[in-house]
Design a protein around this motif. Structure first.
Motif, PDB file in Angstrom:
ATOM      1  N   ILE A   1       0.829  -1.162   0.162  1.00 43.23           N
ATOM      2  CA  ILE A   1      -0.102   0.058  -0.046  1.00 43.23           C
ATOM      3  C   ILE A   1       0.800   1.396   0.188  1.00 43.23           C
ATOM      4  O   ILE A   1       0.501   2.133  -0.700  1.00 43.23           O
ATOM      5  CB  ILE A   1      -0.914  -0.004   1.158  1.00 43.23           C
ATOM      6  CG1 ILE A   1      -2.052  -1.038   0.946  1.00 43.23           C
ATOM      7  CG2 ILE A   1      -1.771   1.288   1.405  1.00 43.23           C
ATOM      8  CD1 ILE A   1      -2.980  -1.192   2.234  1.00 43.23           C
TER       9      ILE A   1
ATOM     10  N   PHE B   1      -1.646   3.915   4.751  1.00 42.19           N
ATOM     11  CA  PHE B   1      -2.355   2.656   5.409  1.00 42.19           C
ATOM     12  C   PHE B   1      -2.533   2.903   7.106  1.00 42.19           C
ATOM     13  O   PHE B   1      -1.664   3.008   7.832  1.00 42.19           O
ATOM     14  CB  PHE B   1      -1.569   1.251   5.339  1.00 42.19           C
ATOM     15  CG  PHE B   1      -2.326   0.105   5.605  1.00 42.19           C
ATOM     16  CD1 PHE B   1      -3.888   0.150   5.462  1.00 42.19           C
ATOM     17  CD2 PHE B   1      -1.888  -1.023   6.155  1.00 42.19           C
ATOM     18  CE1 PHE B   1      -4.486  -1.158   5.651  1.00 42.19           C
ATOM     19  CE2 PHE B   1      -2.376  -2.147   6.605  1.00 42.19           C
ATOM     20  CZ  PHE B   1      -3.776  -2.388   6.535  1.00 42.19           C
TER      21      PHE B   1
ATOM     22  N   LEU C   1      -9.305  -5.657   1.334  1.00 42.03           N
ATOM     23  CA  LEU C   1      -8.195  -4.971   1.318  1.00 42.03           C
ATOM     24  C   LEU C   1      -7.740  -4.944  -0.101  1.00 42.03           C
ATOM     25  O   LEU C   1      -7.267  -3.895  -0.640  1.00 42.03           O
ATOM     26  CB  LEU C   1      -7.155  -5.363   2.252  1.00 42.03           C
ATOM     27  CG  LEU C   1      -7.514  -4.601   3.745  1.00 42.03           C
ATOM     28  CD1 LEU C   1      -6.667  -5.421   4.672  1.00 42.03           C
ATOM     29  CD2 LEU C   1      -7.403  -3.115   3.769  1.00 42.03           C
TER      30      LEU C   1
ATOM     31  N   ALA D   1      -9.554  -2.496  -2.073  1.00 41.89           N
ATOM     32  CA  ALA D   1      -9.227  -1.163  -1.873  1.00 41.89           C
ATOM     33  C   ALA D   1      -7.923  -0.698  -2.597  1.00 41.89           C
ATOM     34  O   ALA D   1      -7.865   0.478  -3.152  1.00 41.89           O
ATOM     35  CB  ALA D   1      -9.237  -0.934  -0.331  1.00 41.89           C
TER      36      ALA D   1
ATOM     37  N   THR E   1      -7.711   2.393  -5.214  1.00 44.66           N
ATOM     38  CA  THR E   1      -7.018   3.742  -4.632  1.00 44.66           C
ATOM     39  C   THR E   1      -5.803   3.879  -4.924  1.00 44.66           C
ATOM     40  O   THR E   1      -4.800   3.387  -4.638  1.00 44.66           O
ATOM     41  CB  THR E   1      -7.147   3.320  -2.948  1.00 44.66           C
ATOM     42  OG1 THR E   1      -8.362   3.107  -2.657  1.00 44.66           O
ATOM     43  CG2 THR E   1      -6.767   4.632  -2.496  1.00 44.66           C
TER      44      THR E   1
ATOM     45  N   ILE F   1      -6.069   4.136   2.798  1.00 44.26           N
ATOM     46  CA  ILE F   1      -6.950   3.275   3.291  1.00 44.26           C
ATOM     47  C   ILE F   1      -7.150   2.972   4.593  1.00 44.26           C
ATOM     48  O   ILE F   1      -5.969   2.728   5.269  1.00 44.26           O
ATOM     49  CB  ILE F   1      -6.376   1.996   2.490  1.00 44.26           C
ATOM     50  CG1 ILE F   1      -6.440   1.990   0.804  1.00 44.26           C
ATOM     51  CG2 ILE F   1      -6.995   0.556   2.925  1.00 44.26           C
ATOM     52  CD1 ILE F   1      -5.808   0.972   0.050  1.00 44.26           C
TER      53      ILE F   1
ATOM     54  N   VAL G   1     -13.867  -1.285   6.079  1.00 48.27           N
ATOM     55  CA  VAL G   1     -12.630  -0.959   5.387  1.00 48.27           C
ATOM     56  C   VAL G   1     -13.031  -0.015   4.430  1.00 48.27           C
ATOM     57  O   VAL G   1     -13.980   0.030   3.784  1.00 48.27           O
ATOM     58  CB  VAL G   1     -12.224  -2.295   4.480  1.00 48.27           C
ATOM     59  CG1 VAL G   1     -11.117  -1.908   3.503  1.00 48.27           C
ATOM     60  CG2 VAL G   1     -11.710  -3.388   5.357  1.00 48.27           C
ATOM     61  N   LYS G   2     -12.351   1.200   4.823  1.00 49.32           N
ATOM     62  CA  LYS G   2     -12.590   2.579   4.042  1.00 49.32           C
ATOM     63  C   LYS G   2     -11.431   3.029   3.230  1.00 49.32           C
ATOM     64  O   LYS G   2     -10.249   2.849   3.755  1.00 49.32           O
ATOM     65  CB  LYS G   2     -12.857   3.665   5.021  1.00 49.32           C
ATOM     66  CG  LYS G   2     -13.503   4.784   4.512  1.00 49.32           C
ATOM     67  CD  LYS G   2     -13.986   5.690   5.874  1.00 49.32           C
ATOM     68  CE  LYS G   2     -14.564   7.035   5.088  1.00 49.32           C
ATOM     69  NZ  LYS G   2     -15.143   7.756   6.304  1.00 49.32           N
ATOM     70  N   ASP G   3     -11.736   3.269   1.826  1.00 55.14           N
ATOM     71  CA  ASP G   3     -10.725   4.095   1.258  1.00 55.14           C
ATOM     72  C   ASP G   3     -11.247   5.163   0.342  1.00 55.14           C
ATOM     73  O   ASP G   3     -12.305   5.557   0.332  1.00 55.14           O
ATOM     74  CB  ASP G   3     -10.621   2.793   0.201  1.00 55.14           C
ATOM     75  CG  ASP G   3     -11.640   2.646  -1.016  1.00 55.14           C
ATOM     76  OD1 ASP G   3     -11.857   3.496  -1.774  1.00 55.14           O
ATOM     77  OD2 ASP G   3     -11.910   1.452  -1.088  1.00 55.14           O
TER      78      ASP G   3
ATOM     79  N   GLY H   1     -14.630   7.348  -3.108  1.00 64.09           N
ATOM     80  CA  GLY H   1     -13.932   6.225  -2.174  1.00 64.09           C
ATOM     81  C   GLY H   1     -15.415   5.290  -1.952  1.00 64.09           C
ATOM     82  O   GLY H   1     -16.303   5.454  -2.122  1.00 64.09           O
TER      83      GLY H   1
END
Length: 655
Positions: free
Chosen positions: A372, A379, A406, A409, A413, A418, A444-446, A502
């Protein structure tokens, strides 16, 4: 011919006491008419005003002409009946068909009229003697009943329902034309006996159907309902939905009238069977292909491992690393595919144990931190203070869910952040200090490219971008795998996203927190679904596979399920049958879920609890659904536990 206003003598009109008896009633009136053009009244009983509003004097003084009071639609028929009386066709008397007389206030009075004809002995003028009975109340009831019968017949014709009625005491059974036609017969060819249908039942359905019939007869069930097969005249079987109930019992409580309807559901049932076959064939094919590819792939990766131990120059090692990474990626995809097919066939198993949650998080961070950050993306891992150290669950499935989310994401992204967040929501205490039932909360947010169609992403092999110009590669398996694994763990998942804004995936996984290292894992049972009261539930969805999935979930929760494939079909069903809960797909052709809900809310029936089913997680859509009259909102993909939670909430409200 000379008209006279004098009352005929008793010999002309019969016994005067009889006339007085007629006049004493409130609904019967005696008339004597002179058979001339306007039927002038020569005599009328005193109670005429109470029936027609005109006084006796108005009739006798010719202020009112009787012929003008007869309804214009009935007058030709009354004239013809009088002609037949005078010609002798009917003998000396005639009972008219019911006709209408205009009351003084403008309304019409229905009358039954029996008349005789005699000659005036003084001047030879024909006289008509008759008594009129006010039958307005009875006639209006007859008209209303006839209207209802016609409306019912039109409804039966429109809905193509077959009807039957059975007397369990005499075994007399009556079928309508449509019932016979469904099975290729005419009504005249069907014997009036229960054997007419029971002899044609599919052998595999026979015992079950008769048990359902008897359960209602004995009062065990509030009504009879069965879906079964009946043999057609040409030999094939017709799937029918058969419903009925006892509508009359004798003084001993024995059923004497048992009535119901039959609906041909062969087309819907065939669609369901085809959907099952297609799903099964797809899963078998994918599983077989996965196994077939796995064998040579393991050979390739095995040789790569052998070559890694040999002397290679730098260029060869880079080539070998590329082969290894490509092979590992393909193997992971095949493993996911195999797990997906097993999950859909109900063969995917869990292997639960007491797990150290920090070790799982260390493993995830080791896998994703470097890849990432190499992309220039931050991250972040967040963990709430309430998180337990130990949990009782399946480590491999939790890791599989996290890696798929993940991976998704990371793929979409290119800048920003993330974030992986974990929390804990405690549920009811088990009374045991060494364990606590709760839910592991995962987010889990991106800040990536976002999602335009939140429904499509859950479908197997579906991706946001398609075609030769898509920026990201992938099989389209990841989120389908996540959905099935979450369902396997009796959890729930939802997504919130907007294009270029996102995405955020939120999960709730039920499990136990463990507060002792001396716990026997076998004593930690999987959290059970709540005990639910049985209900009649209508599932409305135009997609037969989605319809099948929801129905099977509800049936496994011991609920009685009826299916409708369109909004119009749902509305028509609810007009005739009571339903407690409706699970309504929002996106349907012709009439969507919101319009269907509005139509249902306008029906004069006991209103069901309506739950929206949609993959659209936008707050605006939720608001619109609730404003349309829906009571609840469930976002796809959902699992059986989500349905149970809604039904359990209704149980608590009801109690």
């Amino acid at each position: 011919m000379k008209d006279r206003l004098s009352v005929p003598n008793p010999q002309q009109i019969g016994n005067q006491n009889f006339a007085e008896l007629l006049a004493a009633g409130n609904s019967m009136c005696l008339f004597v008419w002179q058979d001339t053009e306007l039927w002038p009244v020569r005599y009328v009983s005193d109670n005429v005003e109470s029936i027609f509003g005109y006084t006796k004097q108005q009739f006798l003084e010719r202020e009112v002409h009787f012929k003008f009071l007869v309804h214009e639609d009935d007058l030709p028929r009354v004239n013809e009946e009088v002609r037949r009386l005078k010609s002798g066709e009917t003998g000396y008397r005639i009972t008219h068909n019911d006709y209408r007389i205009r009351h003084k206030n403008g309304r019409h009075v229905w009358v039954s009229d029996t008349s005789i004809i005699k000659m005036d002995t003084e001047d030879g003028v024909p006289l008509l003697f008759g008594y009129l009975i006010d039958i307005t109340e009875r006639k209006e009831l007859e008209i209303k009943l006839e209207t209802e019968r016609n409306r019912l017949q039109l409804l039966l014709d429109a809905t193509r329902l077959g009807t039957w009625e059975w007397n369990p005491q005499s075994n007399l059974t009556v079928f309508n034309d449509r019932w016979a036609q469904i099975f290729g017969w005419s009504k005249e060819e069907i014997a009036q006996s229960p054997y007419s249908w029971s002899s044609r039942l599919h052998p595999d359905d026979y015992d079950r159907v008769w048990r359902a019939v008897k359960d209602h007869l004995d009062g065990i069930t509030p009504f009879y309902e069965s879906q079964h097969r009946i043999r057609h005249r040409d030999g094939h079987y017709v799937y029918v939905l058969d419903r009925g109930r006892v509508i009359e019992r004798d003084e001993h409580g024995n059923a004497t009238r048992y009535a119901g309807t039959v609906t041909d559901v062969t087309e819907q049932k065939q669609a369901e069977i085809n959907a099952r076959r297609a799903a099964s064939a797809k899963n078998v094919f994918l599983a077989n292909m996965s196994h077939e590819v796995r064998t040579p792939l393991h050979g390739i990766l095995g040789l790569v491992g052998v070559l890694e131990g040999t002397e290679l120059n730098e260029h060869q090692r880079k080539l070998l690393l590329t082969v290894k990474e490509s092979g590992d990626h393909l193997l992971q995809m095949l493993n996911d595919l195999l797990d997906l097919t097993r999950a859909e066939e109900g063969q995917l198993k869990l292997n639960k144990d007491v797990l150290l949650l920090p070790r799982i998080m260390q493993h995830i961070e080791a896998l994703y931190r470097l890849p990432i950050e190499d992309k220039g993306v931050e991250f972040v891992i967040e963990r709430s203070n309430s998180m337990p150290e130990r949990i009782y669950s399946d480590r491999a499935r939790i890791v599989q869910i996290l890696t798929n989310l993940l991976n998704n994401a990371v793929k979409f992204t290119s800048q920003g952040t993330i974030t992986l967040s974990l929390g804990w929501h405690a549920l009811e205490s088990s009374g045991n200090p060494t364990r606590e039932q709760g839910e592991l909360l995962i987010e889990v947010k991106d800040t990536g490219s976002g999602i335009r169609d939140t429904q499509r992403i859950w479908q197997l092999f579906e991706q946001e971008q398609q075609g030769l110009t898509k920026k990201q590669s992938g099989s389209g398996l990841g989120l389908a795998i996540v959905r099935n694994l979450v369902q396997l763990l009796n959890g729930s998942i939802q997504v919130e996203s907007e294009p270029e804004q996102g995405a955020c995936f939120s999960l709730r996984l039920p499990m136990y927190a463990v507060y002792s290292d001396q716990v026997n894992p076998e004593a930690l049972d999987q959290p059970r679904l709540p005990e639910l009261a049985p209900r009649r539930i209508l599932v409305v969805d135009d997609n037969p596979i989605n319809q099948l999935i929801v129905s099977e979930m509800l049936i496994s929760l011991d609920q009685q399920v009826i299916k409708a494939s369109s909004g119009q079909e749902a509305v028509e069903f609810l007009k005739r049958h009571p339903i407690e809960v409706v699970f309504m797909d929002l996106h349907m052709p012709l009439m969507d879920g919101m319009e269907t809900t509005q139509r249902i809310r306008d029906l004069p029936v006991n209103q069901p609890h309506i739950v929206a089913l949609t993959a659209n997680a936008y707050p605006e859509t939720r608001t619109q659904a609730l404003r349309s009259g829906m009571d609840d909102y469930l976002t796809k993909p959902f699992v059986k536990a989500d349905l149970a939670r809604i039904l359990n909430r209704l149980d608590k409200v009801k109690s």
